[in-house]
Scaffold this active site. Structure first.
Site, mmCIF file in Angstrom:
data_model
loop_
_atom_site.group_PDB
_atom_site.id
_atom_site.type_symbol
_atom_site.label_atom_id
_atom_site.label_comp_id
_atom_site.label_asym_id
_atom_site.label_seq_id
_atom_site.Cartn_x
_atom_site.Cartn_y
_atom_site.Cartn_z
ATOM 1 N N THR A 199 9.824 4.129 1.100
ATOM 2 C CA THR A 199 10.681 3.059 0.576
ATOM 3 C C THR A 199 11.871 3.734 -0.073
ATOM 4 O OG1 THR A 199 8.744 1.689 0.073
ATOM 5 C CG2 THR A 199 10.740 1.170 -1.158
ATOM 6 N N THR A 217 12.454 -1.419 2.423
ATOM 7 C CA THR A 217 11.393 -0.651 3.078
ATOM 8 C C THR A 217 10.966 -1.291 4.386
ATOM 9 O OG1 THR A 217 9.196 0.315 2.706
ATOM 10 C CG2 THR A 217 9.502 -1.938 1.980
ATOM 11 N N ARG A 227 1.778 -8.567 6.449
ATOM 12 C CA ARG A 227 1.555 -7.936 5.141
ATOM 13 C C ARG A 227 2.884 -7.785 4.403
ATOM 14 N NH1 ARG A 227 3.444 -2.976 2.483
ATOM 15 N NH2 ARG A 227 1.843 -2.353 1.003
ATOM 16 N N GLY A 229 4.549 -6.093 0.940
ATOM 17 C CA GLY A 229 4.284 -5.168 -0.153
ATOM 18 C C GLY A 229 4.993 -5.597 -1.432
ATOM 19 N N ASP A 230 5.217 -4.637 -2.291
ATOM 20 C CA ASP A 230 5.853 -4.914 -3.585
ATOM 21 C C ASP A 230 7.378 -4.967 -3.492
ATOM 22 O OD1 ASP A 230 5.797 -2.137 -2.924
ATOM 23 O OD2 ASP A 230 6.333 -1.643 -4.987
ATOM 24 N N THR A 250 8.255 3.082 -5.520
ATOM 25 C CA THR A 250 7.818 3.405 -4.166
ATOM 26 C C THR A 250 6.330 3.724 -4.244
ATOM 27 O OG1 THR A 250 8.379 5.747 -4.460
ATOM 28 C CG2 THR A 250 10.071 4.350 -3.490
ATOM 29 N N GLY A 251 5.670 3.651 -3.094
ATOM 30 C CA GLY A 251 4.244 3.935 -3.082
ATOM 31 C C GLY A 251 3.439 2.699 -2.748
#
Ligand code: GLY
Length: 348
Positions: A199, A217, A227, A229-230, A250-251
């Site tokens: 990201t 991202t 899906r 993500g954040d 990120t992560g």
């Protein structure tokens, strides 16, 4: 000098206590350089571009978006925009979120297909709709109406990576059989730390102290279609409060979704933590809440990584990761450079 404790020092010094402690007050000595751009480690060029535009008078949001556009448009970056790794079905789905501090507005898109620069679409959601988040087919139709060109985002390199995963590692996916939280050997055979959550986060504070941020991202590689993500979620992968500062991440997005992490970083700064301390506290919050056995190693540490980047209104910056070493990109005065951040654990 930046404070960089190991986990033991972190716990001993009681910074974790500041999570619920009384409000602290930053002193004038805490002021950093302004303007400043802070980005994830892959953001040296993005930070330089954002700074160049701010020095020409651009608004902070236009500047950070132009910065991350470099990475979104780069076919060789397989974690963001064009060329990003696809989902389980071989389709690239992009997530992005922008926040403009001076007006406290934001826009976001999730699971967006066929558009190279989701951050630009997120900005148009902010400016040309009464909504904050559009997803999937609706986000694509909104982008089409606003003239964004459609392209096949799957480069040959990303397609081949997906094909290898599909042909050889198809049991290493995100689907789980029925199981209990205490079951350890369940799900993907691939260590979570090896999944690609790549990201880019980019945050900027101008000379007047106005702040904006963007996160963009292609999300978790080979994710289940749909899906999210954040990165496109306010407070999870990005948060900006023009009176306090900004944070991006990120992560593993699931960890940030379950901990409202970027919002927490900004709130920790509001209560007096430095950007680095605040990032480290958000890492610790994730560790404390990570109770599911399959997500913990033999020592109870997360089997995944999360990193945070933060900047205060005064221009102080910092970063921290659950797993070190950690570094992030900073641009001051036109020079982009990597800075070391803090960490809770060091990879062996
Ligand atoms: N942090 C990026 C993602 O989980 O999608």
């Amino acid at each position: 000098m930046q404070w960089r404790p190991d986990r033991r020092t972190f716990l001993k010094t009681g910074v974790a206590g500041a999570l619920l402690g009384p409000r602290m007050h930053a002193s004038a000595a805490d002021a950093g350089p302004r303007p400043v751009v802070v980005s994830s480690g892959n953001g040296l060029a993005a930070a330089a571009k954002a700074m160049e535009l701010m020095e020409q008078g651009s608004d902070t949001l236009d500047a950070v978006i132009a910065g991350v556009n470099i990475v979104e448009n780069d076919p060789n970056d397989m974690s963001v925009g064009y060329g990003g790794l696809p989902n389980e079905d071989g389709v690239v789905e992009l997530d992005s979120c922008v926040m403009h501090g001076p007006t406290h507005r934001g826009g976001a898109v999730a699971a967006l297909r066929n558009i190279k620069t989701p951050s630009n679409v997120a900005q148009v959601v902010m400016e040309r709709s009464d909504h904050a988040l559009l997803v999937g087919e609706g986000a694509l139709r909104f982008a089409q109406v606003h003239g964004f060109p459609e392209v096949d985002l799957l480069t040959d390199r990303a397609r081949q990576a997906w094909l290898r995963w599909r042909e050889n590692l198809s049991t290493s996916d995100d689907r789980l059989p029925p199981h209990a939280p205490e079951d350890r050997d369940v799900g993907s055979a691939t260590p979570l730390s090896e999944r690609d959550y790549g990201t880019i986060s980019c945050l900027a504070v101008d000379s007047a102290g106005d702040i904006s941020g963007v996160t963009t991202t292609s999300g978790l590689s080979f994710k289940i279609p749909g899906r999210v993500g954040d990165s496109p979620i306010f407070g999870a992968g990005l948060y900006v409060d023009n009176e306090v500062g900004a944070a991006g991440s990120t992560g593993r997005g699931e960890a940030n979704l379950l901990n409202c992490s970027s919002f927490a970083v900004v709130e920790f700064m509001r209560n007096g933590a430095s950007p680095e301390e605040a990032c480290l506290m958000a890492c610790q919050r994730i560790v404390d809440h990570n109770k599911v056995a399959r997500l913990r190693d033999d020592e109870g540490r997360p089997r995944f990584g999360v990193s945070f980047y933060a900047v205060s209104k005064a221009g102080q910056h910092g970063g921290a990761s659950i797993w070190g070493p950690m570094r992030y990109a900073v641009n001051v005065g036109g020079e982009s450079a990597h800075h070391d951040g803090a960490h809770l654990y060091m990879r062996g």
